[in-house]
Design a protein around this motif. Structure first.
Motif, mmCIF file in Angstrom:
data_model
loop_
_atom_site.group_PDB
_atom_site.id
_atom_site.type_symbol
_atom_site.label_atom_id
_atom_site.label_comp_id
_atom_site.label_asym_id
_atom_site.label_seq_id
_atom_site.Cartn_x
_atom_site.Cartn_y
_atom_site.Cartn_z
ATOM 1 N N ALA A 58 60.143 -47.050 -98.314
ATOM 2 C CA ALA A 58 58.937 -46.217 -98.202
ATOM 3 C C ALA A 58 57.790 -47.018 -97.580
ATOM 4 N N ALA A 59 57.641 -48.257 -98.020
ATOM 5 C CA ALA A 59 56.573 -49.087 -97.472
ATOM 6 C C ALA A 59 56.822 -49.380 -95.997
ATOM 7 N N ALA A 60 58.066 -49.749 -95.651
ATOM 8 C CA ALA A 60 58.384 -50.063 -94.252
ATOM 9 C C ALA A 60 58.148 -48.859 -93.347
ATOM 10 N N LEU A 61 58.500 -47.683 -93.817
ATOM 11 C CA LEU A 61 58.283 -46.471 -93.031
ATOM 12 C C LEU A 61 56.795 -46.179 -92.860
ATOM 13 N N ARG A 68 63.359 -46.627 -87.492
ATOM 14 C CA ARG A 68 64.177 -45.959 -88.494
ATOM 15 C C ARG A 68 64.592 -46.989 -89.535
ATOM 16 N N VAL A 69 64.607 -46.571 -90.798
ATOM 17 C CA VAL A 69 64.852 -47.508 -91.897
ATOM 18 C C VAL A 69 66.038 -47.029 -92.723
ATOM 19 N N GLY A 70 67.041 -47.889 -92.831
ATOM 20 C CA GLY A 70 68.217 -47.564 -93.617
ATOM 21 C C GLY A 70 68.189 -48.260 -94.966
ATOM 22 N N MET A 94 58.254 -36.853 -95.757
ATOM 23 C CA MET A 94 57.138 -37.655 -95.242
ATOM 24 C C MET A 94 57.453 -38.304 -93.895
ATOM 25 N N PHE A 95 58.719 -38.713 -93.698
ATOM 26 C CA PHE A 95 59.047 -39.528 -92.529
ATOM 27 C C PHE A 95 60.142 -38.951 -91.643
ATOM 28 N N GLY A 96 60.632 -37.765 -91.952
ATOM 29 C CA GLY A 96 61.596 -37.092 -91.088
ATOM 30 C C GLY A 96 62.887 -37.864 -90.909
ATOM 31 N N PRO A 159 64.301 -31.431 -98.633
ATOM 32 C CA PRO A 159 63.953 -31.888 -97.282
ATOM 33 C C PRO A 159 63.808 -30.719 -96.318
ATOM 34 N N ALA A 160 62.804 -30.809 -95.446
ATOM 35 C CA ALA A 160 62.650 -29.789 -94.409
ATOM 36 C C ALA A 160 63.807 -29.894 -93.415
#
Length: 285
Positions: A58-61, A68-70, A94-96, A159-160
């Protein structure tokens, strides 16, 4: 590698790993450097008992714009499946599509340390992944399984756009299950190209992620030391950026759609993500 050899394969995603052996407070500078350098993906590990994967991702995003964060991976015995669904849904809203959530049955010795070792890790993973996918699709879930029990649970904020679910696997049974319940399969660091091919056949995964130890320069000795330290086959790459890129193409030709390069603990993580993005990536093709 042979002189002048060129392996032509379909485009593969190249990323890097931020090892949790580095302190959590160091992540911001690494994530920002990766984003600015144009790195496609940064993967974070939730190894026991280091940094939390959800908080770190969450912080990295939040600190980045395109990266993109895995999360590779969240051990399912750690969290109630409804809590995991809430975390993934929140990140996704929040970050899609920059969120790449990964789950797995975890390292059994570690799970035993926290009193969460399952008698049947595969049963747990099957029940968990099935319920998690239904929750992320906005469904109301009632289930009474061996490990997962839910009574009319539905996310208020699903999720959207439903994210792909990445499932970690090693042995044949887990690989088959990962291909059945996940959208993508994650292979452990040290998997060889031959192992990638075998894993693709066993899992049937269209999206196959492999973590590959890759060290710049004359680092073959460091890879040997890593093999001795971890006590298992530890296939990796070392050499110039061009040699690393050729190695990446070997993994891609074997069936990996995402090759995520892994440093060792003593490597500078900022320099590493820049090296992957700026020196290796342009040569992969």
């Amino acid at each position: 590698m042979s002189e002048g050899r060129c392996i032509i394969v379909p485009m593969t995603t190249l990323g890097a790993i931020y090892l949790p052996q580095h302190p959590p407070e160091a992540l911001r500078d690494v994530a920002v450097a990766a984003d600015r350098a144009g790195l496609a993906e940064l993967w974070l590990w939730e190894d026991c008992f280091l940094s939390g994967g959800v908080a770190a991702s969450a912080a990295a995003l939040a600190w980045t714009e395109r990266l993109r964060v895995g999360i590779g991976i969240m051990p399912v015995p750690f969290r109630n499946v409804a809590a995991t669904a809430m975390e993934i849904a929140t990140l996704s809203r929040m970050f899609g599509d920059r969120v790449l959530p990964g789950i797995g049955h975890g390292v059994q010795d570690w799970m035993g340390q926290v009193g969460a070792r399952a008698a049947s890790p595969l049963t747990l993973l099957r029940e968990y992944a099935t319920a998690l996918r239904s929750l992320l699709h906005g469904e109301e879930v009632t289930v009474s399984g061996r490990y997962v029990q839910l009574d009319a649970v539905r996310l208020d904020w699903p999720p959207a756009v439903i994210p792909d679910l990445y499932v970690a696997a090693t042995g044949p049974k887990t690989l088959a299950l990962a291909g059945e319940v996940g959208d993508a399969t994650v292979l452990a660091g040290g998997t060889s190209p031959a192992g990638v091919t075998e894993a693709r056949e066993l899992s049937g995964a269209k999206d196959l992620v492999v973590f590959v130890p890759a060290l710049p320069g004359d680092s073959a000795g460091r890879l040997v030391a890593a093999r001795e330290k971890y006590g298992h086959a530890f296939a990796g790459l070392s050499g110039t950026a061009a040699e690393i890129a050729e190695g990446v193409r070997l993994f891609a030709a074997a069936g990996a759609t995402r090759v995520i390069l892994q440093p060792l603990e003593e490597d500078d993580p900022i320099a590493y993500v820049r090296w992957v993005a700026e020196e290796v990536r342009p040569l992969v093709g």
